[in-house]
Design a protein around this motif. Structure first.
Motif, PDB file in Angstrom:
ATOM      1  N   VAL A 217      42.405  53.286 -18.388  1.00  0.00           N
ATOM      2  CA  VAL A 217      42.731  51.859 -18.448  1.00  0.00           C
ATOM      3  C   VAL A 217      41.467  51.078 -18.097  1.00  0.00           C
ATOM      4  CG1 VAL A 217      44.128  49.987 -17.515  1.00  0.00           C
ATOM      5  CG2 VAL A 217      45.147  52.250 -17.861  1.00  0.00           C
ATOM      6  N   TRP A 218      41.005  50.293 -19.049  1.00  0.00           N
ATOM      7  CA  TRP A 218      39.780  49.515 -18.894  1.00  0.00           C
ATOM      8  C   TRP A 218      40.139  48.076 -18.524  1.00  0.00           C
ATOM      9  CZ3 TRP A 218      34.861  51.694 -19.946  1.00  0.00           C
ATOM     10  CH2 TRP A 218      34.892  52.971 -20.519  1.00  0.00           C
ATOM     11  N   ASP A 219      39.717  47.632 -17.361  1.00  0.00           N
ATOM     12  CA  ASP A 219      39.828  46.231 -16.973  1.00  0.00           C
ATOM     13  C   ASP A 219      38.515  45.573 -17.368  1.00  0.00           C
ATOM     14  OD1 ASP A 219      39.806  43.752 -15.689  1.00  0.00           O
ATOM     15  OD2 ASP A 219      40.916  44.496 -13.955  1.00  0.00           O
ATOM     16  N   TYR A 224      41.719  40.682 -19.461  1.00  0.00           N
ATOM     17  CA  TYR A 224      42.362  41.611 -20.378  1.00  0.00           C
ATOM     18  C   TYR A 224      42.129  43.053 -19.931  1.00  0.00           C
ATOM     19  CZ  TYR A 224      42.961  37.739 -23.675  1.00  0.00           C
ATOM     20  OH  TYR A 224      43.329  36.546 -24.263  1.00  0.00           O
ATOM     21  N   THR A 225      43.115  43.900 -20.198  1.00  0.00           N
ATOM     22  CA  THR A 225      42.968  45.345 -19.997  1.00  0.00           C
ATOM     23  C   THR A 225      43.207  46.054 -21.321  1.00  0.00           C
ATOM     24  OG1 THR A 225      45.299  45.647 -19.371  1.00  0.00           O
ATOM     25  CG2 THR A 225      43.703  45.254 -17.588  1.00  0.00           C
ATOM     26  N   THR A 227      44.136  49.971 -22.760  1.00  0.00           N
ATOM     27  CA  THR A 227      44.551  51.333 -22.430  1.00  0.00           C
ATOM     28  C   THR A 227      44.188  52.265 -23.570  1.00  0.00           C
ATOM     29  OG1 THR A 227      46.384  50.568 -21.046  1.00  0.00           O
ATOM     30  CG2 THR A 227      46.490  52.829 -21.854  1.00  0.00           C
ATOM     31  N   HIS A 249      37.072  46.478 -27.552  1.00  0.00           N
ATOM     32  CA  HIS A 249      37.488  45.160 -27.076  1.00  0.00           C
ATOM     33  C   HIS A 249      36.564  44.123 -27.692  1.00  0.00           C
ATOM     34  CE1 HIS A 249      39.160  42.117 -24.448  1.00  0.00           C
ATOM     35  NE2 HIS A 249      37.975  41.857 -23.911  1.00  0.00           N
TER      36      HIS A 249
END
Length: 304
Positions: A217-219, A224-225, A227, A249
């Motif tokens: 999971v990228w914050d 925005y996150t 997954t 992203h």
């Protein structure tokens, strides 16, 4: 973490004398033998000690061992692969000497039939003592306090499970642009994506645990996150300005207003750890996190 050190002959002898005095006070017979060719004393305690504290039941019928120092109450491992099983009543670890000393060894002299020689390692706030110990039977807690679930946790603790080894395009040392794709990935190794395995054992039981990453999971730092259920795809220049096929992203505003003029990016891997052994099986879940930052600028168009 306690430091376990086998002390010198003088201290070991003092510990042995104290143990023998305790045995005499409780009505058990025993003695101390200090072989001239060995740096340890042999403590003879014919009474194996009273049972220690009762483990606390846990759901599913298992038990959670409670092993503690007798004076301070500090928790210790109920089993140590080097020192053996912990005895709450005696405040020592015991490991069966294997192979046992030969029948002609002085340690057996004058002993009744039966019993066995154990290596004792006794912990205290001022150091540790112990040595060879003759016991008529196993001490309390010997051979049965670690459950398959606790062995699974021990196997998990011995693994190296890292957060993502972050790769990004644009590179964190450079600057990306608003509206252009950002690629994210992790380098794939046993410690960053798996699988990786470890085994924990006690006499008679072994448990093997295998860990695999299930998602990252990228914050992205902009609210925005993302997954990603794969490690992502490393960027290559041939991809141009296309989007990542697996994990990406797009920033809609620059990072100029952020601390350090960069978005703080945090990537958290979820590890699923399956284990089996001792007639049982189960699944554990843990997370590991890594972080980086990325600068995002705006494309300036000059009109002349």
């Amino acid at each position: 973490m306690l430091t376990r050190v086998v002390v010198s002959l003088a201290v070991a002898a003092m510990a042995a004398l104290a143990t023998a005095a305790n045995a005499e006070a409780t009505g058990t017979s025993g003695g101390v033998t200090c072989p001239p060719d060995q740096p340890i004393c042999i403590i003879v305690v014919e009474g194996p000690g009273s049972p220690g504290s009762t483990p606390t039941p846990t759901p599913g019928g298992g038990t959670t061992p409670e092993c503690r120092l007798p004076i301070t109450g500090e928790a210790v491992d109920c089993y140590d692969p080097t020192f053996g099983w912990w005895s709450n009543s005696q405040g020592c670890y015991f490991m069966l000497v294997d192979p046992q000393p030969v029948s002609s060894d002085p340690v057996w002299s004058g002993r009744p039939a039966g019993g066995a020689i154990y290596l004792a390692t006794c912990l205290s706030t001022g150091g540790s003592g112990g040595g060879w110990v003759w016991l008529s039977g196993p001490p309390d807690g010997y051979g049965g306090t670690a459950t398959p679930a606790t062995l699974a946790q021990r196997a998990l603790d011995s693994m190296r499970l890292d957060g993502p080894d972050i790769g990004m395009a644009p590179d964190p040392s450079g600057t990306g642009l608003v509206g252009l794709p950002v690629w994210m990935w992790t380098e794939v190794r046993a410690s960053t994506w798996g699988p990786t395995s470890a085994t924990a054992s006690i006499p008679g039981t072994s448990v093997t645990a295998t860990a695999r990453a299930s998602k990252v999971v990228w914050d992205m730092g902009d609210g925005y996150t993302v997954t990603c259920t794969s490690p992502g795809t490393p960027y290559t220049t041939s991809a141009g300005d296309t989007q990542s096929p697996t994990c990406g992203h797009v920033y809609n505003r620059s990072s100029a207003s952020q601390p350090g003029h960069a978005y703080a990016v945090t990537a958290t891997t979820t590890w699923v750890v399956s284990w089996a052994g001792g007639g049982q099986s189960g699944v554990l879940t843990v997370t590991r996190t890594s972080s980086t930052s990325v600068r995002i600028g705006e494309l300036q168009v000059l009109v002349t």
